[in-house]
Design a protein around this motif. Structure first.
Motif, short mmCIF file in Angstrom:
data_model
loop_
_atom_site.label_atom_id
_atom_site.label_comp_id
_atom_site.label_asym_id
_atom_site.label_seq_id
_atom_site.Cartn_x
_atom_site.Cartn_y
_atom_site.Cartn_z
N VAL A 306 -4.46 12.37 8.45
CA VAL A 306 -5.66 12.23 9.29
C VAL A 306 -6.02 10.77 9.53
CG1 VAL A 306 -8.07 12.90 9.56
CG2 VAL A 306 -6.50 14.40 8.31
N TRP A 307 -5.95 9.95 8.50
CA TRP A 307 -6.40 8.56 8.56
C TRP A 307 -5.29 7.59 8.17
CZ3 TRP A 307 -11.90 8.06 5.95
CH2 TRP A 307 -12.87 8.57 6.82
N LEU A 308 -5.25 6.48 8.89
CA LEU A 308 -4.34 5.40 8.53
C LEU A 308 -4.76 4.14 9.29
CD1 LEU A 308 -1.75 4.63 6.96
CD2 LEU A 308 -0.44 5.21 9.00
N LEU A 309 -4.65 3.01 8.63
CA LEU A 309 -4.87 1.71 9.26
C LEU A 309 -3.68 0.82 8.94
CD1 LEU A 309 -8.70 1.09 8.56
CD2 LEU A 309 -7.63 1.74 10.73
N PRO A 310 -3.53 -0.33 9.61
CA PRO A 310 -2.33 -1.17 9.39
C PRO A 310 -2.14 -1.57 7.93
CG PRO A 310 -3.51 -1.90 11.34
CD PRO A 310 -4.37 -0.86 10.69
N ILE A 311 -1.04 -1.10 7.34
CA ILE A 311 -0.73 -1.43 5.95
C ILE A 311 0.70 -1.92 5.77
CG2 ILE A 311 -2.43 0.16 4.95
CD1 ILE A 311 -0.14 2.15 4.53
N GLY A 313 4.00 -4.28 7.58
CA GLY A 313 4.33 -5.27 8.59
C GLY A 313 3.18 -6.19 8.93
N THR A 314 2.21 -6.30 8.02
CA THR A 314 1.06 -7.17 8.24
C THR A 314 0.91 -8.10 7.03
OG1 THR A 314 -0.48 -5.63 7.19
CG2 THR A 314 -0.12 -5.37 9.56
N SER A 315 -0.05 -9.01 7.13
CA SER A 315 -0.31 -9.90 6.00
C SER A 315 -0.96 -9.13 4.86
CB SER A 315 -1.25 -11.04 6.44
OG SER A 315 -2.53 -10.52 6.80
N LEU A 316 -0.90 -9.69 3.67
CA LEU A 316 -1.50 -9.05 2.51
C LEU A 316 -3.00 -8.85 2.72
CD1 LEU A 316 -1.20 -7.98 -0.38
CD2 LEU A 316 -1.54 -10.32 -1.21
N PHE A 317 -3.65 -9.83 3.37
CA PHE A 317 -5.09 -9.73 3.62
C PHE A 317 -5.41 -8.51 4.48
CE2 PHE A 317 -8.63 -10.59 6.54
CZ PHE A 317 -9.67 -10.70 5.61
N VAL A 318 -4.63 -8.31 5.56
CA VAL A 318 -4.87 -7.17 6.47
C VAL A 318 -4.62 -5.85 5.74
CG1 VAL A 318 -4.11 -6.02 8.59
CG2 VAL A 318 -4.38 -8.51 8.54
N THR A 319 -3.58 -5.81 4.93
CA THR A 319 -3.27 -4.60 4.18
C THR A 319 -4.41 -4.25 3.22
OG1 THR A 319 -0.90 -5.04 4.29
CG2 THR A 319 -1.66 -3.53 2.57
N ILE A 320 -4.90 -5.24 2.49
CA ILE A 320 -6.00 -5.00 1.55
C ILE A 320 -7.26 -4.60 2.30
CG2 ILE A 320 -7.53 -6.09 -0.14
CD1 ILE A 320 -5.13 -7.78 -1.03
N LEU A 321 -7.54 -5.30 3.41
CA LEU A 321 -8.73 -4.98 4.20
C LEU A 321 -8.66 -3.55 4.74
CD1 LEU A 321 -11.36 -5.95 5.52
CD2 LEU A 321 -9.99 -6.74 7.48
N SER A 322 -7.49 -3.14 5.20
CA SER A 322 -7.31 -1.77 5.70
C SER A 322 -7.57 -0.76 4.59
CB SER A 322 -5.89 -1.58 6.26
OG SER A 322 -5.67 -2.41 7.37
N GLY A 323 -7.04 -1.05 3.40
CA GLY A 323 -7.26 -0.15 2.27
C GLY A 323 -8.72 -0.05 1.89
N VAL A 324 -9.42 -1.19 1.90
CA VAL A 324 -10.85 -1.21 1.56
C VAL A 324 -11.66 -0.42 2.59
CG1 VAL A 324 -12.88 -2.69 1.35
CG2 VAL A 324 -10.73 -3.36 0.26
N ILE A 325 -11.34 -0.59 3.86
CA ILE A 325 -12.05 0.14 4.93
C ILE A 325 -11.84 1.64 4.78
CG2 ILE A 325 -12.15 0.57 7.41
CD1 ILE A 325 -11.53 -2.40 7.83
N LEU A 326 -10.60 2.04 4.55
CA LEU A 326 -10.30 3.47 4.39
C LEU A 326 -11.04 4.05 3.19
CD1 LEU A 326 -6.46 3.66 5.16
CD2 LEU A 326 -8.32 4.58 6.54
N LEU A 327 -11.02 3.32 2.08
CA LEU A 327 -11.71 3.79 0.88
C LEU A 327 -13.22 3.89 1.13
CD1 LEU A 327 -11.56 4.62 -2.08
CD2 LEU A 327 -11.74 2.19 -2.71
N GLY A 328 -13.78 2.86 1.78
CA GLY A 328 -15.21 2.88 2.08
C GLY A 328 -15.60 4.02 2.99
N MET A 329 -14.81 4.26 4.04
CA MET A 329 -15.09 5.37 4.96
C MET A 329 -14.96 6.72 4.25
SD MET A 329 -15.99 4.32 8.00
CE MET A 329 -17.02 3.23 7.03
N LEU A 330 -13.96 6.81 3.36
CA LEU A 330 -13.77 8.05 2.62
C LEU A 330 -14.97 8.36 1.74
CD1 LEU A 330 -11.64 10.28 2.12
CD2 LEU A 330 -10.81 8.93 0.19
N ILE A 331 -15.50 7.33 1.07
CA ILE A 331 -16.68 7.52 0.22
C ILE A 331 -17.89 7.90 1.07
CG2 ILE A 331 -18.30 6.31 -1.30
CD1 ILE A 331 -15.89 4.67 -2.32
N TRP A 332 -17.99 7.31 2.27
CA TRP A 332 -19.15 7.59 3.13
C TRP A 332 -19.14 9.02 3.68
CZ3 TRP A 332 -19.52 7.93 8.73
CH2 TRP A 332 -20.85 7.98 9.18
N VAL A 333 -17.95 9.51 4.07
CA VAL A 333 -17.90 10.84 4.69
C VAL A 333 -17.82 11.96 3.64
CG1 VAL A 333 -16.73 9.89 6.71
CG2 VAL A 333 -15.36 10.97 4.92
#
Length: 605
Positions: A306-311, A313-333
């Motif tokens: 259902v959910w995925l963000l760039p993790i 072929g990207t920089s480590l920062f983008v990968t971590i940021l994507s993971g944090v966003i997904l985790l935050g959205m998961l906790i919110w919903v």
């Protein structure tokens, strides 16, 4: 009055059709975008080659060959027949032939003699079946629950990162998903008959048996679908065990017998699959520190349906940021989704359908855990095996989100906020000022909850769409072997004619080398490669103790070929000091990592 009702019904039907066409359009756009841009995986090479009726064992071993010779298994020949497809597949591979035969007929429509088959054509059939799953899941949602659930399920299927990933591979998974949806639809249609102790129509049983037989003829893992459906039926059988010899159960037994006969023809092949070298990579004996690894992998595959963000072929920062966003959205919903789950379980009208899907999902996960921990076959290693329960995840989430959209269709929020005594006061005539305040507060809170619930549904769909865009732009679900990156590395670093050598064990190595060769062919149209730098290839039989004997093909080639030469060892099992005797030295101790390929450049001067 009757005419007005009919007109209203027709308007609703047109409305549902237009919305469904919107989901189909989105699904088509996402699945066709960048369809042929990604390099071919080795398992796609298998699909293409066997669909053409070719053998991979026709390629010579221990002989230097050209790029055109390497790609000969992907060359279209109009004289090839479906019989050739079935023969080669059952002789060399571990999959049933239905999809490969259909793919063969598909290639006949778009290919000409002598050309290398188009990767776009090969993937387009899988994409078409991926699109077909959208109206199929809509129909299942409508049958099980309501048109609203059907539309949410169709939307989730259209934008699903996992669904798009499978649809953009030249594989048989999307057709199998269509069979899974059809089979579960038959199961769902039959369950009410069992609940009411009635005999279901014979035609329905025949359709179910036919679908199950086609499913197993498309992918052997469909057996897990049948086993999970058996667990669902078994739960009803146990509750009605005193009537197990009634006529309505005998019809179920006949369906089970028909399905078993439909599967029986593949039994010798399925037994062979378990001991095949090509499936050895999922065999495992867990160490204590690794025994828990399959659990987070299973959770990750479920989430990325259902959910995925760039993790990738990207920089480590983008990968971590994507993971944090997904985790935050998961906790919110999560709280809203949990309330929607409870509301759906308490919905008497749809409880039976919801329980069937929950039982199926739980049974499928249980079977996966039994196979992983009980049989030592770690199916969590690859995402593609989890299509078994993918449609059920979509339907369950759609049913929950539909409750969220409708604000659970009850007064659960009010009852959770105020006591029964206060609710009683509100309902009495002549309410006090305090009661009016309570009523106003209740109305305000429920109104806010409705807005929040609908926002949750919208956010789930938007992040799902972002996940779909992530996959088509290759920032998620990347190929396990990145032939494109390796070709770029070879083109960049080679200063002389390259020879690419691979150690042969099974035809998995052949397919990986062909995938590399096909990427060279594809890159030829994008960059200007001179004839001097056209690569040659060598499949080397594995030498004892990785020794390079003087009479081996590689040793003779290195002795006789003019220098300079760049030798690329790709998944090549030969010691570096063996090559040094032929004046071939490592270019560098460090070279960039490329997924799926262990490689090393040796300069032979």
């Amino acid at each position: 009055m009757k005419k007005n009702n009919i007109k209203l019904l027709l308007k609703n039907q047109w409305f549902h059709l237009i919305i469904l066409l919107c989901w189909l359009t989105i699904g088509i756009i996402l699945r066709s975008t960048n369809l042929a841009d990604k390099s071919a995986s080795s398992i796609e090479i298998a699909t293409l080659g066997y669909s053409l009726g070719h053998s991979f064992f026709d390629l010579p071993l221990d002989r230097v060959i050209t790029l055109d010779q390497l790609l000969s298994p992907l060359q279209f020949e109009s004289t090839s027949t479906p019989t050739d497809v079935i023969h080669q597949l059952l002789s060399e591979d571990t999959h049933p032939p239905l999809y490969f035969v259909i793919n063969h007929l598909w290639f006949n429509l778009f290919s000409t003699d002598g050309e290398i088959v188009s990767l776009w054509v090969g993937r387009s059939l899988s994409a078409i079946f991926g699109v077909a799953a959208i109206p199929a899941i809509f129909g299942l949602g409508c049958l099980a629950f309501s048109p609203l659930v059907g539309h949410i399920a169709a939307a989730l299927m259209a934008i699903s990162p996992y669904g798009i990933y499978l649809a953009q591979e030249s594989r048989h998974h999307t057709l199998t998903i269509v069979w899974i949806i059809a089979s579960i639809t038959c199961l769902l249609a039959i369950v009410p008959y069992l609940k009411k102790h009635r005999i279901f129509p014979i035609w329905l049983g025949c359709v179910w048996v036919t679908i199950n037989s086609l499913g197993i003829a498309t992918h052997y893992i469909f057996i897990l679908v049948l086993a999970t459906e058996g667990l669902v039926i078994g739960s009803f059988w146990l509750r009605d065990i005193q009537n197990r010899f009634q006529s309505y159960w005998w019809r179920i037994y006949l369906v089970a017998l028909g399905t078993f006969i439909g599967c029986l023809v593949w039994l010798p092949v399925v037994i062979g699959v378990a001991n095949n070298q090509l499936t050895d990579w999922i065999s495992t004996s867990f160490d204590l520190d690794e025994i828990w690894h399959p659990i987070p992998r299973l959770l990750a595959w479920i989430l990325t349906m259902v959910w995925l963000l760039p993790i990738e072929g990207t920089s480590l920062f983008v990968t971590i940021l994507s993971g944090v966003i997904l985790l935050g959205m998961l906790i919110w919903v999560a709280p809203t989704v949990w309330r929607g789950w409870k509301a759906q379980m308490n919905d008497m009208e749809n409880r039976l359908s919801f329980q069937v899907f929950v039982t199926f999902f739980a049974g499928a996960i249980a079977l996966f855990l039994v196979i992983i921990y009980g049989m030592g076959r770690d199916l969590s290693l690859a995402a593609r095996y989890h299509f078994v329960y993918f449609p059920v995840v979509i339907i369950l989430l759609a049913a929950i989100l539909a409750k969220c959209w409708n604000n659970y269709e009850n007064q659960t929020e009010v009852e959770n906020i105020f006591s029964d005594k206060e609710i009683g006061k509100i309902k009495k005539e002549g309410a006090t000022k305090k009661d009016l305040i309570i009523t106003s507060a209740t109305s305000l809170i429920v109104s806010n909850l409705k807005q929040i619930n609908k926002r949750v549904v919208i956010v789930v769909l938007l992040i799902g769409l972002c996940g779909g865009l992530t996959v088509i732009n290759n920032y998620g679900y990347q190929r396990s072997r990145r032939a494109d990156l390796l070709v770029e590395e070879i083109q960049t670093q080679s200063k002389a004619a390259p020879l690419i050598a691979t150690t042969y064990q099974t035809h998995a190595e052949i397919r990986a080398l062909i995938a590399l060769g096909l990427e060279f062919k594809r890159q030829k149209y994008k960059t200007n490669i001179s004839d001097f730098f056209q690569p040659q290839f060598l499949l080397v039989k594995r030498q004892q103790n990785q020794k390079l004997t003087p009479d081996s093909t590689l040793a003779k080639f290195l002795s006789e070929t003019s220098r300079p030469l760049d030798l690329w060892g790709v998944n090549f099992k030969v010691e570096a000091n063996e090559l040094e005797t032929f004046n071939c030295r490592k270019y560098s101790d460090y070279q960039p990592k490329v997924n799926g390929y262990r490689y090393r450049l040796y300069n032979c001067r």
